[in-house]
Design a protein around this motif. Sequence first.
Motif, PDB file in Angstrom:
ATOM      1  N   ASP A  64       0.925  -1.173   0.022  1.00  0.00           N
ATOM      2  CA  ASP A  64      -0.228   0.096   0.004  1.00  0.00           C
ATOM      3  C   ASP A  64       0.976   1.183   0.052  1.00  0.00           C
ATOM      4  O   ASP A  64       0.488   2.193  -0.793  1.00  0.00           O
ATOM      5  CB  ASP A  64      -0.880  -0.077   1.217  1.00  0.00           C
ATOM      6  N   ALA A  65       2.043   1.109   0.828  1.00  0.00           N
ATOM      7  CA  ALA A  65       2.759   2.308   0.898  1.00  0.00           C
ATOM      8  C   ALA A  65       3.480   2.564  -0.515  1.00  0.00           C
ATOM      9  O   ALA A  65       3.683   3.809  -0.875  1.00  0.00           O
ATOM     10  CB  ALA A  65       3.837   2.126   1.884  1.00  0.00           C
ATOM     11  N   LEU A  66       3.964   1.608  -1.015  1.00  0.00           N
ATOM     12  CA  LEU A  66       4.571   1.479  -2.254  1.00  0.00           C
ATOM     13  C   LEU A  66       3.701   2.182  -3.420  1.00  0.00           C
ATOM     14  O   LEU A  66       4.099   2.997  -4.245  1.00  0.00           O
ATOM     15  CB  LEU A  66       5.055   0.294  -2.807  1.00  0.00           C
ATOM     16  N   ARG A  67       2.226   1.822  -3.457  1.00  0.00           N
ATOM     17  CA  ARG A  67       1.380   2.123  -4.512  1.00  0.00           C
ATOM     18  C   ARG A  67       1.238   3.720  -4.005  1.00  0.00           C
ATOM     19  O   ARG A  67       1.031   4.581  -5.087  1.00  0.00           O
ATOM     20  CB  ARG A  67      -0.066   1.516  -4.337  1.00  0.00           C
ATOM     21  N   ALA A  68       1.026   4.197  -2.949  1.00  0.00           N
ATOM     22  CA  ALA A  68       0.851   5.447  -2.563  1.00  0.00           C
ATOM     23  C   ALA A  68       2.159   6.400  -3.008  1.00  0.00           C
ATOM     24  O   ALA A  68       1.932   7.474  -3.642  1.00  0.00           O
ATOM     25  CB  ALA A  68       0.857   5.763  -1.262  1.00  0.00           C
ATOM     26  N   ALA A  69       3.559   5.891  -2.762  1.00  0.00           N
ATOM     27  CA  ALA A  69       4.473   6.340  -3.331  1.00  0.00           C
ATOM     28  C   ALA A  69       4.696   6.311  -5.028  1.00  0.00           C
ATOM     29  O   ALA A  69       5.128   7.516  -5.462  1.00  0.00           O
ATOM     30  CB  ALA A  69       5.781   5.566  -2.719  1.00  0.00           C
ATOM     31  N   ALA A  70       4.398   5.518  -5.678  1.00  0.00           N
ATOM     32  CA  ALA A  70       4.246   5.335  -6.806  1.00  0.00           C
ATOM     33  C   ALA A  70       3.235   6.582  -7.584  1.00  0.00           C
ATOM     34  O   ALA A  70       3.554   6.979  -8.785  1.00  0.00           O
ATOM     35  CB  ALA A  70       3.853   3.767  -7.691  1.00  0.00           C
ATOM     36  N   GLU A  71       2.207   6.684  -6.894  1.00  0.00           N
ATOM     37  CA  GLU A  71       1.269   7.691  -7.486  1.00  0.00           C
ATOM     38  C   GLU A  71       1.389   9.001  -6.950  1.00  0.00           C
ATOM     39  O   GLU A  71       0.559   9.799  -7.389  1.00  0.00           O
ATOM     40  CB  GLU A  71      -0.185   7.332  -7.145  1.00  0.00           C
ATOM     41  N   ALA A  72       2.539   9.373  -6.088  1.00  0.00           N
ATOM     42  CA  ALA A  72       2.773  10.687  -5.811  1.00  0.00           C
ATOM     43  C   ALA A  72       3.926  11.370  -6.379  1.00  0.00           C
ATOM     44  O   ALA A  72       4.449  10.655  -7.203  1.00  0.00           O
ATOM     45  CB  ALA A  72       3.234  10.475  -4.135  1.00  0.00           C
ATOM     46  N   ASP A  73       4.197  12.809  -6.009  1.00  0.00           N
ATOM     47  CA  ASP A  73       5.268  13.272  -6.501  1.00  0.00           C
ATOM     48  C   ASP A  73       6.643  12.901  -5.621  1.00  0.00           C
ATOM     49  O   ASP A  73       6.420  12.200  -4.687  1.00  0.00           O
ATOM     50  CB  ASP A  73       4.888  14.834  -6.400  1.00  0.00           C
ATOM     51  N   LEU A  74       7.735  13.384  -6.183  1.00  0.00           N
ATOM     52  CA  LEU A  74       9.218  12.714  -5.761  1.00  0.00           C
ATOM     53  C   LEU A  74       9.143  13.119  -4.329  1.00  0.00           C
ATOM     54  O   LEU A  74       9.416  12.089  -3.533  1.00  0.00           O
ATOM     55  CB  LEU A  74      10.137  13.281  -6.260  1.00  0.00           C
ATOM     56  N   THR A  75       8.827  14.331  -3.654  1.00  0.00           N
ATOM     57  CA  THR A  75       8.919  14.644  -2.414  1.00  0.00           C
ATOM     58  C   THR A  75       8.019  13.863  -1.329  1.00  0.00           C
ATOM     59  O   THR A  75       8.430  13.409  -0.203  1.00  0.00           O
ATOM     60  CB  THR A  75       8.743  16.095  -2.391  1.00  0.00           C
ATOM     61  N   LEU A  76       6.714  13.706  -1.890  1.00  0.00           N
ATOM     62  CA  LEU A  76       5.740  12.912  -1.107  1.00  0.00           C
ATOM     63  C   LEU A  76       6.157  11.398  -1.077  1.00  0.00           C
ATOM     64  O   LEU A  76       6.314  10.838   0.183  1.00  0.00           O
ATOM     65  CB  LEU A  76       4.483  13.166  -1.308  1.00  0.00           C
ATOM     66  N   ALA A  77       6.587  11.003  -2.254  1.00  0.00           N
ATOM     67  CA  ALA A  77       7.028   9.665  -2.172  1.00  0.00           C
ATOM     68  C   ALA A  77       8.189   9.191  -1.412  1.00  0.00           C
ATOM     69  O   ALA A  77       7.919   8.347  -0.849  1.00  0.00           O
ATOM     70  CB  ALA A  77       7.327   9.286  -3.786  1.00  0.00           C
ATOM     71  N   GLN A  78       9.141  10.142  -1.217  1.00  0.00           N
ATOM     72  CA  GLN A  78      10.068   9.879  -0.412  1.00  0.00           C
ATOM     73  C   GLN A  78       9.510   9.886   0.893  1.00  0.00           C
ATOM     74  O   GLN A  78      10.164   8.886   1.785  1.00  0.00           O
ATOM     75  CB  GLN A  78      11.312  11.173  -0.570  1.00  0.00           C
ATOM     76  N   ALA A  79       8.984  10.649   1.474  1.00  0.00           N
ATOM     77  CA  ALA A  79       8.377  10.587   2.758  1.00  0.00           C
ATOM     78  C   ALA A  79       7.693   9.413   2.929  1.00  0.00           C
ATOM     79  O   ALA A  79       7.710   8.747   4.125  1.00  0.00           O
ATOM     80  CB  ALA A  79       7.435  12.051   3.185  1.00  0.00           C
ATOM     81  N   ILE A  80       7.080   8.967   2.115  1.00  0.00           N
ATOM     82  CA  ILE A  80       5.936   7.774   2.392  1.00  0.00           C
ATOM     83  C   ILE A  80       7.045   6.461   2.592  1.00  0.00           C
ATOM     84  O   ILE A  80       6.850   5.666   3.624  1.00  0.00           O
ATOM     85  CB  ILE A  80       5.104   7.507   1.015  1.00  0.00           C
ATOM     86  N   VAL A  81       8.009   6.256   1.678  1.00  0.00           N
ATOM     87  CA  VAL A  81       8.879   5.048   1.745  1.00  0.00           C
ATOM     88  C   VAL A  81       9.516   5.386   3.142  1.00  0.00           C
ATOM     89  O   VAL A  81       9.984   4.378   3.717  1.00  0.00           O
ATOM     90  CB  VAL A  81       9.764   4.870   0.552  1.00  0.00           C
ATOM     91  N   ASP A  82      10.096   6.314   3.274  1.00  0.00           N
ATOM     92  CA  ASP A  82      10.778   6.641   4.760  1.00  0.00           C
ATOM     93  C   ASP A  82       9.959   6.377   6.027  1.00  0.00           C
ATOM     94  O   ASP A  82      10.475   5.609   6.683  1.00  0.00           O
ATOM     95  CB  ASP A  82      11.294   8.136   4.794  1.00  0.00           C
ATOM     96  N   SER A  83       8.731   6.868   6.066  1.00  0.00           N
ATOM     97  CA  SER A  83       7.864   6.575   7.157  1.00  0.00           C
ATOM     98  C   SER A  83       7.304   5.369   7.063  1.00  0.00           C
ATOM     99  O   SER A  83       7.259   4.516   8.136  1.00  0.00           O
ATOM    100  CB  SER A  83       6.858   7.725   7.340  1.00  0.00           C
ATOM    101  N   ALA A  84       7.362   4.260   6.031  1.00  0.00           N
ATOM    102  CA  ALA A  84       7.013   2.919   6.108  1.00  0.00           C
ATOM    103  C   ALA A  84       8.141   2.211   6.145  1.00  0.00           C
ATOM    104  O   ALA A  84       7.839   1.014   6.326  1.00  0.00           O
ATOM    105  CB  ALA A  84       6.260   2.629   4.580  1.00  0.00           C
ATOM    106  N   GLY A  85       9.493   2.631   6.295  1.00  0.00           N
ATOM    107  CA  GLY A  85      10.290   1.743   6.443  1.00  0.00           C
ATOM    108  C   GLY A  85      10.906   0.806   5.470  1.00  0.00           C
ATOM    109  O   GLY A  85      11.529  -0.201   5.350  1.00  0.00           O
ATOM    110  N   VAL A  86      10.665   1.404   4.336  1.00  0.00           N
ATOM    111  CA  VAL A  86      10.945   0.596   2.911  1.00  0.00           C
ATOM    112  C   VAL A  86      12.423   1.335   2.791  1.00  0.00           C
ATOM    113  O   VAL A  86      12.774   2.208   2.844  1.00  0.00           O
ATOM    114  CB  VAL A  86       9.925   1.319   1.833  1.00  0.00           C
ATOM    115  N   ILE A  87      13.298   0.076   2.257  1.00  0.00           N
ATOM    116  CA  ILE A  87      14.494  -0.033   2.191  1.00  0.00           C
ATOM    117  C   ILE A  87      14.531   0.083   0.714  1.00  0.00           C
ATOM    118  O   ILE A  87      14.244  -0.685   0.013  1.00  0.00           O
ATOM    119  CB  ILE A  87      15.353  -0.886   2.540  1.00  0.00           C
ATOM    120  N   VAL A  88      15.167   1.490  -0.195  1.00  0.00           N
ATOM    121  CA  VAL A  88      14.974   1.431  -1.483  1.00  0.00           C
ATOM    122  C   VAL A  88      16.280   0.789  -2.182  1.00  0.00           C
ATOM    123  O   VAL A  88      17.291   1.731  -1.935  1.00  0.00           O
ATOM    124  CB  VAL A  88      14.981   3.063  -1.981  1.00  0.00           C
ATOM    125  N   GLN A  89      16.315  -0.137  -2.984  1.00  0.00           N
ATOM    126  CA  GLN A  89      17.387  -0.627  -3.507  1.00  0.00           C
ATOM    127  C   GLN A  89      17.920   0.176  -4.956  1.00  0.00           C
ATOM    128  O   GLN A  89      18.927   0.616  -4.995  1.00  0.00           O
ATOM    129  CB  GLN A  89      17.401  -2.172  -3.806  1.00  0.00           C
TER     130      GLN A  89
END
Length: 121
Positions: A64-89
């Motif tokens: 769900d967090a990845l979907r929200a990030a994929a559909e958001a602008d870059l700044t919001l996407a970064q905040a979403i993955v950071d807050s969800a604890g997603v590790i971006v490879q």
Amino acid sequence: MGCAGSSQSKPDVYYTNIPFAVKKIRKPKPWKHPQPITKTQLTQLRDEFWDTAPHYGGRKEIWDALRAAAEADLTLAQAIVDSAGVIVQSSDLTVCYDERGAKYELPKYVLSEPTNLIRDS
């Protein structure tokens, strides 16, 4: 004590000098679909992916967090993955991990539009 030969699969980010190094998200590189598709077809592909993705493993809240990030602008996407604890490879979000080491792969078509997109009229 565990077996010397056993290990849990971890993303490469754990093996850097900086534990939990944060990669800054960037727009995916331009790409071309094998055949020109319409915006409606692209939306259908995306919906099918997001509907089925959780069935291939990983946690629903990360999907769900990845979907929200994929559909958001870059700044919001970064905040979403950071807050969800997603590790971006991959900084374009095509390969990510959660804190437990589960891998999440996103196709380019959920992250950006192809260069040969046919606009619906």
